[in-house]
Design an enzyme around this catalytic site. Structure first.
Site, PDB file in Angstrom:
ATOM      1  N   HIS A 164       3.998 -11.303   4.852  1.00 13.02           N
ATOM      2  CA  HIS A 164       2.759 -11.690   5.524  1.00 13.02           C
ATOM      3  C   HIS A 164       2.783 -11.712   7.016  1.00 13.02           C
ATOM      4  O   HIS A 164       2.017 -11.671   7.595  1.00 13.02           O
ATOM      5  CB  HIS A 164       2.428 -13.345   5.141  1.00 13.02           C
ATOM      6  CG  HIS A 164       1.702 -13.706   3.884  1.00 13.02           C
ATOM      7  ND1 HIS A 164       0.528 -13.275   3.555  1.00 13.02           N
ATOM      8  CD2 HIS A 164       2.277 -14.110   2.845  1.00 13.02           C
ATOM      9  CE1 HIS A 164       0.042 -13.673   2.764  1.00 13.02           C
ATOM     10  NE2 HIS A 164       1.214 -13.983   1.923  1.00 13.02           N
ATOM     11  N   ASP A 398     -11.834   0.785  -4.846  1.00 17.28           N
ATOM     12  CA  ASP A 398     -12.194   1.524  -5.890  1.00 17.28           C
ATOM     13  C   ASP A 398     -11.343   2.932  -5.682  1.00 17.28           C
ATOM     14  O   ASP A 398     -11.745   3.658  -4.764  1.00 17.28           O
ATOM     15  CB  ASP A 398     -13.537   1.906  -5.939  1.00 17.28           C
ATOM     16  CG  ASP A 398     -14.100   2.767  -6.990  1.00 17.28           C
ATOM     17  OD1 ASP A 398     -13.020   3.488  -7.825  1.00 17.28           O
ATOM     18  OD2 ASP A 398     -15.070   3.029  -7.346  1.00 17.28           O
TER      19      ASP A 398
END
Length: 456
Positions: A164, A398
């Site tokens: 992170h 996508d």
């Protein structure tokens, strides 16, 4: 129970930015990066339908994925770098050189792709062979690793592990969408306004928080490094996904408003879809814990922790493409007996919504207690922590195969957090990912369904 998903390793390689496309860089951690030193890596899995044989994947898809990843890393090259937890008096920092790269493991699985992509309870151990392992040395740690697992004739799973300190959800989402755009040929080049912004000077530490967090980190910095390896022995946990749709959210909102009017109480200050979902979730989790632990209802505080975006809350401007962390920590509080009472969902919504409003006003007020406050609740069965955000629109990623079939966050197994992302199929809906012991999952499911039916 899962008998142990097996994967066959096809290839292991390293992917770097194109030659001479980047320069050696050192990025010191800002005060917004430093709190993430106390958290284990994120481990998201993206499942995509891919009804093609393995031969097609290795001949055409894999070369494209590797090339597009390389192109992406020329913009997001710190992801290929390493984290150096420097000794005093130096600050921890991220270093990239042209010798750095991202580990890419390619594997094949004959397991049931549809089962892994379902919402019902599944053994968490089925997912760990799909998660890449971050490599750690004696003085530095890799920031990201990727594993692509092919289920021939069915699908593909892109699994990632990243620290992170390199990225919040927004930055990681930008990275994934850039990789997907290159892969699907939607982007031959990116306009300058879409490229990552690296200048750390935009993060202004007017509250002196860097020193506070560094002192805390140096006092207990062992857990972060030790927690980068995958835990594959969580034998009793199952993973399930629950959906909250806009119609259900509206019914919960009407229920809260009606109850407040009936009892002549003020309404919670903030009843957004996120607050409504989290309030309902919080009450269901507390009821589950009470029933399965056979505890008496105590008059002690219960907490709900969540991540708050900082782009619109900080007193200084931060570019939308800033590469790094720009989030704060929120912790709503209410008495446990109140949350378990007949007005529990009102108390939950009041606590969470009120905390959000305080963060809107001054996100850094009390920030010196972020780490200590979250240490109290993170990984606890008495409190609830939410991770990710529906605002990220992760399902819009996508690669040319359509939107993801399913997205899972594996790190919640150890942290006992709950992942919240947008629904894949219901506009405005929220998916909640949980990992609980089997008995607790059955109890939670009962409270979740009964609660929605009662409100309906």
């Amino acid at each position: 129970m899962c008998e142990g998903l097996r994967v066959k390793i096809i290839e292991q390689s390293q992917v770097s930015p194109p030659p001479r496309s980047t320069s050696p860089t050192s990025l010191p951690l800002t005060f917004l990066d430093l709190p993430w030193l106390f958290f284990s890596p994120s481990q998201p899995l993206f499942f995509f339908d891919f009804p093609f044989p393995l031969s097609y994947f290795t001949a055409f898809t894999l070369p494209n994925l590797k090339h597009s990843l390389s192109l992406t890393l020329q913009h997001y090259f710190p992801f290929a770098g390493t984290f150096l937890p420097s000794p005093e008096p130096s600050k921890p920092h991220i270093v990239y050189s042209e010798a750095n790269s991202v580990s890419l493991l390619v594997a094949e699985s004959a397991d049931d792709f549809n089962h892994l992509c379902s919402n019902h309870a599944r053994d968490v151990n089925c997912f760990y062979p799909l998660v890449p392992e971050l490599k750690s040395g004696t003085k530095e740690l890799a920031l990201m690793a990727i594993q692509i697992t092919v289920f021939p004739g069915s699908g593909i799973c892109i699994g990632l592990a990243y620290l992170h300190v390199i990225a919040d959800g927004r930055t990681f989402n930008n990275f994934m969408k850039t990789w997907a755009a290159y892969s699907s040929s939607q982007a031959s080049s990116f306009p300058c306004k879409s490229l990552p912004f690296y200048d750390r000077s935009v993060i202004m530490d007017s509250h002196g928080l860097e020193g506070v967090f560094l002192k805390q980190w140096r006092r207990k910095r062992t857990s972060f490094i030790d927690d980068t390896k995958v835990n594959s022995s969580l034998s009793d946990l199952v993973r399930a996904t629950f959906l909250m749709d806009p119609t259900q959210m509206e019914k919960i909102k009407r229920f809260i408003v009606s109850l407040c009017r009936e009892k002549n109480q003020s309404q919670p200050v903030h009843l957004s879809p996120y607050v409504l979902t989290c309030a309902f979730l919080w009450v269901c989790m507390l009821k589950t814990h009470q029933i399965t632990s056979n505890e008496h209802v105590h008059k002690d505080p219960a907490y709900f922790g969540f991540i708050a975006g900082g782009m619109t809350r900080l007193q200084f401007p931060v570019p939308a493409t800033y590469l790094g962390n720009c989030v704060g920590f929120g912790r709503g509080s209410a008495m446990r007996d109140e949350l378990l009472g007949e007005d529990g969902i009102v108390a939950a919504a009041r606590a969470i919504g009120g905390t959000i409003k305080k963060l809107d006003k001054e996100m850094l007020d009390g920030a010196e207690k972020w780490v200590s406050d979250w240490e109290e609740i993170y990984g606890s069965e008495l409190h609830v922590v939410a991770t990710w955000s529906p605002k990220l629109k992760l399902y819009e990623t996508d690669f040319g195969w359509g939107k993801a079939r399913k997205i899972e966050e594996i790190s919640i197994d150890k942290s006992k957090a709950i992942s919240l992302i947008e629904s894949r199929d219901v506009d405005g809906g929220i998916e909640m990912g949980l990992a609980l012991p089997h008995k607790k999952m059955d109890t939670f499911t009962m409270f979740f369904n009964q609660g929605l039916n009662a409100i309906s």
